[in-house]
Design a protein around this motif. Structure first.
Motif, PDB file in Angstrom:
ATOM      1  N   GLY A 163       5.563  11.630 -12.485  1.00  0.00           N
ATOM      2  CA  GLY A 163       4.121  11.702 -12.542  1.00  0.00           C
ATOM      3  C   GLY A 163       3.557  12.176 -11.217  1.00  0.00           C
ATOM      4  O   GLY A 163       4.289  12.359 -10.243  1.00  0.00           O
ATOM      5  N   GLN A 164       2.233  12.367 -11.190  1.00  0.00           N
ATOM      6  CA  GLN A 164       1.564  12.876  -9.994  1.00  0.00           C
ATOM      7  C   GLN A 164       1.328  11.775  -8.969  1.00  0.00           C
ATOM      8  O   GLN A 164       1.078  12.077  -7.798  1.00  0.00           O
ATOM      9  CB  GLN A 164       0.215  13.493 -10.390  1.00  0.00           C
ATOM     10  CG  GLN A 164       0.330  14.666 -11.330  1.00  0.00           C
ATOM     11  CD  GLN A 164       0.375  15.981 -10.599  1.00  0.00           C
ATOM     12  OE1 GLN A 164       0.297  16.028  -9.384  1.00  0.00           O
ATOM     13  NE2 GLN A 164       0.476  17.064 -11.342  1.00  0.00           N
ATOM     14  N   GLY A 165       1.346  10.550  -9.387  1.00  0.00           N
ATOM     15  CA  GLY A 165       1.153   9.438  -8.465  1.00  0.00           C
ATOM     16  C   GLY A 165      -0.242   8.846  -8.546  1.00  0.00           C
ATOM     17  O   GLY A 165      -1.209   9.535  -8.891  1.00  0.00           O
ATOM     18  N   THR A 166      -0.327   7.561  -8.229  1.00  0.00           N
ATOM     19  CA  THR A 166      -1.611   6.871  -8.172  1.00  0.00           C
ATOM     20  C   THR A 166      -1.638   6.010  -6.917  1.00  0.00           C
ATOM     21  O   THR A 166      -0.648   5.351  -6.593  1.00  0.00           O
ATOM     22  CB  THR A 166      -1.861   6.024  -9.439  1.00  0.00           C
ATOM     23  OG1 THR A 166      -3.166   5.456  -9.397  1.00  0.00           O
ATOM     24  CG2 THR A 166      -0.831   4.912  -9.599  1.00  0.00           C
ATOM     25  N   GLN A 167      -2.746   6.045  -6.212  1.00  0.00           N
ATOM     26  CA  GLN A 167      -2.850   5.338  -4.940  1.00  0.00           C
ATOM     27  C   GLN A 167      -3.139   3.857  -5.161  1.00  0.00           C
ATOM     28  O   GLN A 167      -4.049   3.495  -5.917  1.00  0.00           O
ATOM     29  CB  GLN A 167      -3.965   5.944  -4.087  1.00  0.00           C
ATOM     30  CG  GLN A 167      -4.215   5.235  -2.766  1.00  0.00           C
ATOM     31  CD  GLN A 167      -3.091   5.450  -1.764  1.00  0.00           C
ATOM     32  OE1 GLN A 167      -2.634   6.574  -1.564  1.00  0.00           O
ATOM     33  NE2 GLN A 167      -2.647   4.371  -1.135  1.00  0.00           N
ATOM     34  N   VAL A 168      -2.368   3.040  -4.479  1.00  0.00           N
ATOM     35  CA  VAL A 168      -2.623   1.595  -4.444  1.00  0.00           C
ATOM     36  C   VAL A 168      -2.861   1.213  -2.983  1.00  0.00           C
ATOM     37  O   VAL A 168      -2.013   1.488  -2.128  1.00  0.00           O
ATOM     38  CB  VAL A 168      -1.437   0.799  -5.010  1.00  0.00           C
ATOM     39  CG1 VAL A 168      -1.639  -0.696  -4.762  1.00  0.00           C
ATOM     40  CG2 VAL A 168      -1.279   1.074  -6.494  1.00  0.00           C
ATOM     41  N   THR A 169      -3.998   0.615  -2.719  1.00  0.00           N
ATOM     42  CA  THR A 169      -4.337   0.188  -1.371  1.00  0.00           C
ATOM     43  C   THR A 169      -4.653  -1.303  -1.387  1.00  0.00           C
ATOM     44  O   THR A 169      -5.512  -1.747  -2.167  1.00  0.00           O
ATOM     45  CB  THR A 169      -5.544   0.958  -0.824  1.00  0.00           C
ATOM     46  OG1 THR A 169      -5.268   2.359  -0.851  1.00  0.00           O
ATOM     47  CG2 THR A 169      -5.841   0.535   0.615  1.00  0.00           C
ATOM     48  N   VAL A 170      -3.958  -2.055  -0.558  1.00  0.00           N
ATOM     49  CA  VAL A 170      -4.154  -3.500  -0.484  1.00  0.00           C
ATOM     50  C   VAL A 170      -4.731  -3.825   0.890  1.00  0.00           C
ATOM     51  O   VAL A 170      -4.093  -3.566   1.914  1.00  0.00           O
ATOM     52  CB  VAL A 170      -2.840  -4.258  -0.708  1.00  0.00           C
ATOM     53  CG1 VAL A 170      -3.103  -5.762  -0.734  1.00  0.00           C
ATOM     54  CG2 VAL A 170      -2.171  -3.807  -2.005  1.00  0.00           C
ATOM     55  N   SER A 171      -5.919  -4.395   0.894  1.00  0.00           N
ATOM     56  CA  SER A 171      -6.570  -4.728   2.157  1.00  0.00           C
ATOM     57  C   SER A 171      -6.250  -6.166   2.554  1.00  0.00           C
ATOM     58  O   SER A 171      -6.079  -7.036   1.698  1.00  0.00           O
ATOM     59  CB  SER A 171      -8.074  -4.545   2.039  1.00  0.00           C
ATOM     60  OG  SER A 171      -8.601  -5.418   1.061  1.00  0.00           O
ATOM     61  N   SER A 172      -6.196  -6.382   3.839  1.00  0.00           N
ATOM     62  CA  SER A 172      -5.862  -7.734   4.336  1.00  0.00           C
ATOM     63  C   SER A 172      -7.106  -8.586   4.515  1.00  0.00           C
ATOM     64  O   SER A 172      -8.221  -8.117   4.444  1.00  0.00           O
ATOM     65  CB  SER A 172      -5.118  -7.626   5.669  1.00  0.00           C
ATOM     66  OG  SER A 172      -5.878  -6.895   6.591  1.00  0.00           O
ATOM     67  N   THR A 177       0.832  -1.198   0.000  1.00  0.00           N
ATOM     68  CA  THR A 177       0.000   0.000   0.000  1.00  0.00           C
ATOM     69  C   THR A 177       0.868   1.250   0.000  1.00  0.00           C
ATOM     70  O   THR A 177       1.751   1.409   0.855  1.00  0.00           O
ATOM     71  CB  THR A 177      -0.921   0.014   1.236  1.00  0.00           C
ATOM     72  OG1 THR A 177      -1.840  -1.080   1.140  1.00  0.00           O
ATOM     73  CG2 THR A 177      -1.696   1.318   1.330  1.00  0.00           C
ATOM     74  N   ALA A 178       0.638   2.124  -0.982  1.00  0.00           N
ATOM     75  CA  ALA A 178       1.452   3.330  -1.129  1.00  0.00           C
ATOM     76  C   ALA A 178       0.918   4.135  -2.307  1.00  0.00           C
ATOM     77  O   ALA A 178       0.059   3.661  -3.060  1.00  0.00           O
ATOM     78  CB  ALA A 178       2.915   2.973  -1.367  1.00  0.00           C
ATOM     79  N   ILE A 179       1.472   5.323  -2.453  1.00  0.00           N
ATOM     80  CA  ILE A 179       1.276   6.079  -3.688  1.00  0.00           C
ATOM     81  C   ILE A 179       2.409   5.676  -4.618  1.00  0.00           C
ATOM     82  O   ILE A 179       3.579   5.728  -4.228  1.00  0.00           O
ATOM     83  CB  ILE A 179       1.285   7.597  -3.447  1.00  0.00           C
ATOM     84  CG1 ILE A 179       0.142   7.988  -2.500  1.00  0.00           C
ATOM     85  CG2 ILE A 179       1.146   8.343  -4.773  1.00  0.00           C
ATOM     86  CD1 ILE A 179       0.158   9.456  -2.103  1.00  0.00           C
ATOM     87  N   TYR A 180       2.050   5.286  -5.818  1.00  0.00           N
ATOM     88  CA  TYR A 180       3.041   4.841  -6.800  1.00  0.00           C
ATOM     89  C   TYR A 180       3.277   5.951  -7.822  1.00  0.00           C
ATOM     90  O   TYR A 180       2.318   6.493  -8.406  1.00  0.00           O
ATOM     91  CB  TYR A 180       2.552   3.567  -7.489  1.00  0.00           C
ATOM     92  CG  TYR A 180       2.715   2.349  -6.616  1.00  0.00           C
ATOM     93  CD1 TYR A 180       1.924   2.179  -5.480  1.00  0.00           C
ATOM     94  CD2 TYR A 180       3.674   1.388  -6.903  1.00  0.00           C
ATOM     95  CE1 TYR A 180       2.086   1.069  -4.661  1.00  0.00           C
ATOM     96  CE2 TYR A 180       3.838   0.279  -6.089  1.00  0.00           C
ATOM     97  CZ  TYR A 180       3.047   0.125  -4.969  1.00  0.00           C
ATOM     98  OH  TYR A 180       3.214  -0.965  -4.152  1.00  0.00           O
ATOM     99  N   TYR A 181       4.549   6.255  -8.024  1.00  0.00           N
ATOM    100  CA  TYR A 181       4.948   7.320  -8.937  1.00  0.00           C
ATOM    101  C   TYR A 181       5.741   6.742 -10.105  1.00  0.00           C
ATOM    102  O   TYR A 181       6.595   5.873  -9.925  1.00  0.00           O
ATOM    103  CB  TYR A 181       5.826   8.337  -8.216  1.00  0.00           C
ATOM    104  CG  TYR A 181       5.154   9.063  -7.081  1.00  0.00           C
ATOM    105  CD1 TYR A 181       5.205   8.554  -5.788  1.00  0.00           C
ATOM    106  CD2 TYR A 181       4.480  10.256  -7.300  1.00  0.00           C
ATOM    107  CE1 TYR A 181       4.589   9.220  -4.738  1.00  0.00           C
ATOM    108  CE2 TYR A 181       3.865  10.931  -6.253  1.00  0.00           C
ATOM    109  CZ  TYR A 181       3.929  10.398  -4.980  1.00  0.00           C
ATOM    110  OH  TYR A 181       3.324  11.065  -3.939  1.00  0.00           O
ATOM    111  N   CYS A 182       5.478   7.304 -11.259  1.00  0.00           N
ATOM    112  CA  CYS A 182       6.230   6.962 -12.456  1.00  0.00           C
ATOM    113  C   CYS A 182       7.346   7.992 -12.643  1.00  0.00           C
ATOM    114  O   CYS A 182       7.151   9.183 -12.326  1.00  0.00           O
ATOM    115  CB  CYS A 182       5.283   6.979 -13.643  1.00  0.00           C
ATOM    116  SG  CYS A 182       6.059   6.840 -15.243  1.00  0.00           S
TER     117      CYS A 182
END
Length: 122
Positions: A113-122, A90-95
């Motif tokens: 890039g501006q970033g895209t949020q990736v959230t991984v739930s357990s 889980t993090a903001i991913y930047y190119c």
């Protein structure tokens, strides 16, 4: 002006997959290496995957065997296929794009890039 636009982030359950895309636009003659970084809350930005123009790659130890970086030069796009996702991903991913040569001026620059949020739930 050069822009990098990420897409493909979202919410996914642990064990799931996501594919991030990063499209470069603007007056671009060529792009050098491209890569993906991420930044989790309270942590420093870290390298996730890096793809050189010769095809060689670098991956963070934490994602080796799960993530794959690729690029489509004709589309000026890089991808990050993320499998077997974990909550710690889980993090903001930047190119990032290195040594981008401007089409007219031939100036060289690095871009984020501006970033895209990736959230991984357990």
């Amino acid at each position: 002006q050069v822009q990098l636009v990420e897409s493909g982030g979202g919410l996914v359950q642990a064990g799931g997959s996501l594919r991030l895309s990063c499209a470069a636009s603007g007056s671009i003659f060529s792009i050098g290496a491209m890569g993906w970084y991420r930044q989790a809350p309270g942590k420093q930005r870290e390298l996730v995957a890096h793809l050189n123009t010769d095809g060689s790659t670098i991956y963070a130890d934490s994602v080796k065997g799960r993530f794959t970086i690729s690029r489509d030069n004709a589309k000026k796009t890089t991808y990050l296929q993320m499998n077997s996702l974990k909550p710690e991903d889980t993090a903001i991913y930047y190119c990032a794009a290195n040594k981008v040569v401007h089409d007219i001026t031939r100036r060289i620059g690095d871009y984020w890039g501006q970033g895209t949020q990736v959230t991984v739930s357990s």
